[in-house]
Write a protein that holds these residues in place. Structure first.
Motif, PDB file in Angstrom:
ATOM      1  N   ARG A   1      88.601 -46.413  87.075  1.00 42.09           N
ATOM      2  CA  ARG A   1      88.525 -47.652  86.301  1.00 42.09           C
ATOM      3  C   ARG A   1      88.857 -48.833  87.215  1.00 42.09           C
ATOM      4  O   ARG A   1      89.873 -48.833  87.900  1.00 42.09           O
TER       5      ARG A   1
ATOM      6  N   THR B   1      92.752 -44.132  88.264  1.00 43.24           N
ATOM      7  CA  THR B   1      92.039 -42.908  87.898  1.00 43.24           C
ATOM      8  C   THR B   1      92.706 -42.260  86.696  1.00 43.24           C
ATOM      9  O   THR B   1      93.887 -42.495  86.425  1.00 43.24           O
ATOM     10  N   ASP B   2      91.944 -41.442  85.995  1.00 46.17           N
ATOM     11  CA  ASP B   2      92.486 -40.772  84.818  1.00 46.17           C
ATOM     12  C   ASP B   2      93.133 -39.436  85.155  1.00 46.17           C
ATOM     13  O   ASP B   2      93.731 -38.811  84.300  1.00 46.17           O
TER      14      ASP B   2
ATOM     15  N   THR C   1      83.949 -48.811  84.595  1.00 50.08           N
ATOM     16  CA  THR C   1      84.478 -47.460  84.787  1.00 50.08           C
ATOM     17  C   THR C   1      83.383 -46.586  85.369  1.00 50.08           C
ATOM     18  O   THR C   1      82.248 -46.600  84.881  1.00 50.08           O
TER      19      THR C   1
ATOM     20  N   THR D   1      82.331 -42.589  86.637  1.00 52.37           N
ATOM     21  CA  THR D   1      82.635 -41.166  86.640  1.00 52.37           C
ATOM     22  C   THR D   1      82.255 -40.642  88.011  1.00 52.37           C
ATOM     23  O   THR D   1      81.113 -40.811  88.449  1.00 52.37           O
TER      24      THR D   1
ATOM     25  N   ARG E   1      87.582 -40.285  86.275  1.00 54.29           N
ATOM     26  CA  ARG E   1      87.084 -41.586  85.826  1.00 54.29           C
ATOM     27  C   ARG E   1      87.858 -42.627  86.617  1.00 54.29           C
ATOM     28  O   ARG E   1      89.086 -42.681  86.557  1.00 54.29           O
TER      29      ARG E   1
ATOM     30  N   CYS F   1      85.565 -33.936  87.459  1.00 54.60           N
ATOM     31  CA  CYS F   1      85.242 -35.332  87.715  1.00 54.60           C
ATOM     32  C   CYS F   1      86.447 -36.189  87.351  1.00 54.60           C
ATOM     33  O   CYS F   1      87.257 -35.823  86.507  1.00 54.60           O
TER      34      CYS F   1
END
Length: 77
Positions: free
Chosen positions: A15, A57-58, A31, A33, A13, A11
């Motif tokens: 933001r 995105t992370d 945010t 998921t 995250r 997945c």
């Protein structure tokens, strides 16, 4: 042939950052998921205002963001 992609099943995250007055000062609005292949639909509140909206995105990924703006005076009753 299967190609191994290490982040394919992870997945991300997503933001949403906003700059309300155009000064470059961004704040996190929300945010999400997101699973691979999943779509997210979000409706901003009717009083939402921002000069800039940025999506981050992370993890490294390929994604698309679409904003559909409809002024209140054009909204269907």
């Amino acid at each position: 042939m299967n190609i191994y992609e290490p982040n394919r099943w992870l997945c991300i995250r997503l933001r949403v950052e906003v700059d309300s007055v155009g000064t470059g000062q961004r704040m996190v609005y929300k945010t999400f998921t997101v699973k691979p292949g999943q779509s997210v639909i979000h409706t901003f509140p009717s009083d939402f205002q921002a000069r800039w909206v940025r999506f981050r995105t992370d993890k490294s990924c390929t994604s698309t963001t679409l904003l559909n703006y409809q002024p209140t005076y054009l909204a269907q009753p």
